[in-house]
Design a protein around this motif. Sequence first.
Motif, PDB file in Angstrom:
ATOM      1  N   ALA A  70      48.429  64.858 112.144  1.00 54.07           N
ATOM      2  CA  ALA A  70      48.157  64.690 113.572  1.00 54.07           C
ATOM      3  C   ALA A  70      48.728  63.385 114.113  1.00 54.07           C
ATOM      4  O   ALA A  70      48.980  63.272 115.315  1.00 54.07           O
ATOM      5  N   ALA A  71      48.951  62.407 113.234  1.00 51.98           N
ATOM      6  CA  ALA A  71      49.500  61.127 113.684  1.00 51.98           C
ATOM      7  C   ALA A  71      50.952  61.257 114.124  1.00 51.98           C
ATOM      8  O   ALA A  71      51.480  60.363 114.794  1.00 51.98           O
ATOM      9  N   GLY A  72      51.614  62.345 113.773  1.00 51.23           N
ATOM     10  CA  GLY A  72      52.979  62.585 114.226  1.00 51.23           C
ATOM     11  C   GLY A  72      53.974  61.575 113.695  1.00 51.23           C
ATOM     12  O   GLY A  72      54.815  61.062 114.447  1.00 51.23           O
ATOM     13  N   LEU A  73      53.918  61.311 112.405  1.00 49.78           N
ATOM     14  CA  LEU A  73      54.786  60.296 111.812  1.00 49.78           C
ATOM     15  C   LEU A  73      56.225  60.788 111.713  1.00 49.78           C
ATOM     16  O   LEU A  73      56.491  61.970 111.528  1.00 49.78           O
ATOM     17  N   GLY A  74      57.149  59.855 111.804  1.00 51.29           N
ATOM     18  CA  GLY A  74      58.551  60.191 111.660  1.00 51.29           C
ATOM     19  C   GLY A  74      58.934  60.401 110.206  1.00 51.29           C
ATOM     20  O   GLY A  74      58.175  60.081 109.284  1.00 51.29           O
ATOM     21  N   GLU A  75      60.136  60.907 109.992  1.00 49.48           N
ATOM     22  CA  GLU A  75      60.598  61.173 108.634  1.00 49.48           C
ATOM     23  C   GLU A  75      60.879  59.898 107.857  1.00 49.48           C
ATOM     24  O   GLU A  75      61.064  59.945 106.636  1.00 49.48           O
ATOM     25  N   ASP A  76      60.910  58.753 108.548  1.00 53.53           N
ATOM     26  CA  ASP A  76      61.138  57.490 107.861  1.00 53.53           C
ATOM     27  C   ASP A  76      59.880  56.978 107.158  1.00 53.53           C
ATOM     28  O   ASP A  76      59.939  55.998 106.406  1.00 53.53           O
ATOM     29  N   VAL A  77      58.737  57.623 107.385  1.00 56.63           N
ATOM     30  CA  VAL A  77      57.499  57.268 106.688  1.00 56.63           C
ATOM     31  C   VAL A  77      57.378  58.138 105.451  1.00 56.63           C
ATOM     32  O   VAL A  77      57.337  59.369 105.539  1.00 56.63           O
ATOM     33  N   VAL A  78      57.342  57.510 104.286  1.00 56.58           N
ATOM     34  CA  VAL A  78      57.231  58.228 103.016  1.00 56.58           C
ATOM     35  C   VAL A  78      55.762  58.557 102.759  1.00 56.58           C
ATOM     36  O   VAL A  78      54.913  57.662 102.764  1.00 56.58           O
ATOM     37  N   VAL A  79      55.491  59.831 102.550  1.00 60.64           N
ATOM     38  CA  VAL A  79      54.128  60.268 102.267  1.00 60.64           C
ATOM     39  C   VAL A  79      54.057  60.740 100.814  1.00 60.64           C
ATOM     40  O   VAL A  79      54.769  61.662 100.412  1.00 60.64           O
ATOM     41  N   ALA A  80      53.212  60.077 100.049  1.00 62.06           N
ATOM     42  CA  ALA A  80      52.988  60.439  98.651  1.00 62.06           C
ATOM     43  C   ALA A  80      51.639  61.131  98.538  1.00 62.06           C
ATOM     44  O   ALA A  80      50.668  60.729  99.179  1.00 62.06           O
ATOM     45  N   THR A  81      51.573  62.165  97.724  1.00 61.46           N
ATOM     46  CA  THR A  81      50.313  62.847  97.488  1.00 61.46           C
ATOM     47  C   THR A  81      50.132  63.069  96.001  1.00 61.46           C
ATOM     48  O   THR A  81      51.006  62.713  95.196  1.00 61.46           O
ATOM     49  N   LYS A  82      48.999  63.594  95.612  1.00 61.60           N
ATOM     50  CA  LYS A  82      48.750  63.806  94.198  1.00 61.60           C
ATOM     51  C   LYS A  82      48.013  65.125  93.994  1.00 61.60           C
ATOM     52  O   LYS A  82      47.255  65.567  94.859  1.00 61.60           O
ATOM     53  N   VAL A  83      48.275  65.747  92.867  1.00 61.52           N
ATOM     54  CA  VAL A  83      47.630  66.993  92.504  1.00 61.52           C
ATOM     55  C   VAL A  83      47.157  66.882  91.058  1.00 61.52           C
ATOM     56  O   VAL A  83      47.617  66.037  90.300  1.00 61.52           O
ATOM     57  N   GLY A  84      46.256  67.739  90.686  1.00 60.79           N
ATOM     58  CA  GLY A  84      45.733  67.742  89.325  1.00 60.79           C
ATOM     59  C   GLY A  84      44.223  67.864  89.287  1.00 60.79           C
ATOM     60  O   GLY A  84      43.682  68.711  88.561  1.00 60.79           O
ATOM     61  N   PRO A  85      43.478  67.034  90.038  1.00 59.33           N
ATOM     62  CA  PRO A  85      42.016  67.159  90.031  1.00 59.33           C
ATOM     63  C   PRO A  85      41.557  68.437  90.754  1.00 59.33           C
ATOM     64  O   PRO A  85      42.198  68.890  91.709  1.00 59.33           O
ATOM     65  N   TYR A  86      40.430  68.973  90.294  1.00 56.79           N
ATOM     66  CA  TYR A  86      39.811  70.115  90.961  1.00 56.79           C
ATOM     67  C   TYR A  86      38.598  69.635  91.738  1.00 56.79           C
ATOM     68  O   TYR A  86      37.728  68.943  91.196  1.00 56.79           O
ATOM     69  N   ARG A  87      38.543  69.990  93.010  1.00 51.22           N
ATOM     70  CA  ARG A  87      37.379  69.702  93.838  1.00 51.22           C
ATOM     71  C   ARG A  87      36.958  70.978  94.541  1.00 51.22           C
ATOM     72  O   ARG A  87      37.679  71.506  95.396  1.00 51.22           O
ATOM     73  N   GLY A  88      35.814  71.502  94.168  1.00 54.33           N
ATOM     74  CA  GLY A  88      35.313  72.716  94.775  1.00 54.33           C
ATOM     75  C   GLY A  88      34.814  72.477  96.189  1.00 54.33           C
ATOM     76  O   GLY A  88      34.623  71.332  96.616  1.00 54.33           O
ATOM     77  N   PRO A  89      34.578  73.564  96.952  1.00 55.25           N
ATOM     78  CA  PRO A  89      34.169  73.431  98.354  1.00 55.25           C
ATOM     79  C   PRO A  89      32.845  72.698  98.549  1.00 55.25           C
ATOM     80  O   PRO A  89      32.611  72.120  99.604  1.00 55.25           O
ATOM     81  N   ARG A  90      31.984  72.685  97.541  1.00 56.70           N
ATOM     82  CA  ARG A  90      30.689  72.002  97.665  1.00 56.70           C
ATOM     83  C   ARG A  90      30.639  70.692  96.885  1.00 56.70           C
ATOM     84  O   ARG A  90      29.597  70.033  96.832  1.00 56.70           O
ATOM     85  N   ASP A  91      31.761  70.321  96.268  1.00 56.44           N
ATOM     86  CA  ASP A  91      31.797  69.093  95.475  1.00 56.44           C
ATOM     87  C   ASP A  91      32.016  67.873  96.370  1.00 56.44           C
ATOM     88  O   ASP A  91      32.869  67.897  97.267  1.00 56.44           O
ATOM     89  N   ALA A  92      31.298  66.801  96.112  1.00 51.95           N
ATOM     90  CA  ALA A  92      31.487  65.559  96.859  1.00 51.95           C
ATOM     91  C   ALA A  92      32.732  64.820  96.402  1.00 51.95           C
ATOM     92  O   ALA A  92      33.288  63.996  97.133  1.00 51.95           O
ATOM     93  N   PHE A  93      33.180  65.107  95.183  1.00 53.42           N
ATOM     94  CA  PHE A  93      34.375  64.477  94.627  1.00 53.42           C
ATOM     95  C   PHE A  93      34.918  65.412  93.549  1.00 53.42           C
ATOM     96  O   PHE A  93      34.226  66.345  93.109  1.00 53.42           O
ATOM     97  N   PRO A  94      36.160  65.213  93.102  1.00 56.50           N
ATOM     98  CA  PRO A  94      36.716  66.096  92.073  1.00 56.50           C
ATOM     99  C   PRO A  94      35.856  66.108  90.811  1.00 56.50           C
ATOM    100  O   PRO A  94      35.362  65.075  90.363  1.00 56.50           O
ATOM    101  N   THR A  95      35.707  67.299  90.238  1.00 53.56           N
ATOM    102  CA  THR A  95      34.840  67.454  89.072  1.00 53.56           C
ATOM    103  C   THR A  95      35.577  68.014  87.859  1.00 53.56           C
ATOM    104  O   THR A  95      34.957  68.223  86.811  1.00 53.56           O
ATOM    105  N   GLY A  96      36.850  68.261  87.962  1.00 57.82           N
ATOM    106  CA  GLY A  96      37.596  68.823  86.839  1.00 57.82           C
ATOM    107  C   GLY A  96      39.084  68.728  87.070  1.00 57.82           C
ATOM    108  O   GLY A  96      39.544  68.050  88.007  1.00 57.82           O
ATOM    109  N   GLU A  97      39.855  69.391  86.221  1.00 64.98           N
ATOM    110  CA  GLU A  97      41.308  69.361  86.316  1.00 64.98           C
ATOM    111  C   GLU A  97      41.858  70.774  86.457  1.00 64.98           C
ATOM    112  O   GLU A  97      41.350  71.717  85.841  1.00 64.98           O
ATOM    113  N   LEU A  98      42.905  70.892  87.251  1.00 63.93           N
ATOM    114  CA  LEU A  98      43.575  72.168  87.425  1.00 63.93           C
ATOM    115  C   LEU A  98      44.547  72.416  86.279  1.00 63.93           C
ATOM    116  O   LEU A  98      45.165  71.486  85.758  1.00 63.93           O
TER     117      LEU A  98
END
Length: 279
Positions: A70-98
């Motif tokens: 929603a911030a509408g950032l330009g392509e010059d802003v590098v966005v890093a993300t991470k995957v691996g942890p599992y967080r269920g819909p009712r979990d307050a934080f990740p509880t396992g690994e994918l």
Amino acid sequence: MTTNDVYGEWKLGDLRVRRMGFGAMRLFGAGSPEGAVEVVRRAVELGADHIDTAAFYHQGTVSANEAIRAAGLGEDVVVATKVGPYRGPRDAFPTGELAAGDLRGEVERNLRELGRDHLDLVYLRTGGLEEPDGRSIGERFAALARMREEGLIRNLGVSHVSAAQLAEARGIAPVVAVQNRFDITMERDAALLGTCEREGVAYVPFFPLGGFGLPGDARLREVAGRHRATVAQVMLAALLALSPALLAIPGTGSLAHLEENMGAASLRLGADDLALLRR
């Protein structure tokens, strides 16, 4: 208007970024989606062109990925993300690994939430907050490497890993960044930081300010007093001064704390400051 940055830049693969960035994990502290968007936009105004996020960074009505989109950032802003942890819909934080076969779904989720056709940098995040467990990460990292070959991911990183796990990943595909727990008062990962610096791999600490409140360290207060700075600013500036490979991504949902954190990019510490902090 950007913060006066005395610590320069680093290349994340083929992407050049300032060494002071922004972490989105604590954006929920803004209290509302609109407030979170305001914090992201202000971070970029202050010079952050590297933002770290994850699809599992959400609490209440605030989703880090959705705020970044929603911030509408330009392509010059590098966005890093991470995957691996599992967080269920009712979990307050990740509880396992994918498992390896589930990682594509998380990559596609990040693409949707961020509104992008590719991801600049994706980390494979392993384990919890304890020491890295040393298990093989090859199968899961190879799954991300295949998505890199398809063009869904531009660069790859690993998070919460040992030296052996980093070596295993680098044997599969190029690794441009490591994200492990590290701060100037707890340098348990100093050897791996040295490896990253020698090999041209960025080292991006999570919890650069201690994680669960600022450390009550008299050395930090002494250096802060010398420079009329805050303890948080000293901790961030000390990290940036420690190694050219080190990138800082402090996170907050507060505009005031954001201004404070980004101000560390203009705080130049001397050799005597660093000697005291590392004593």
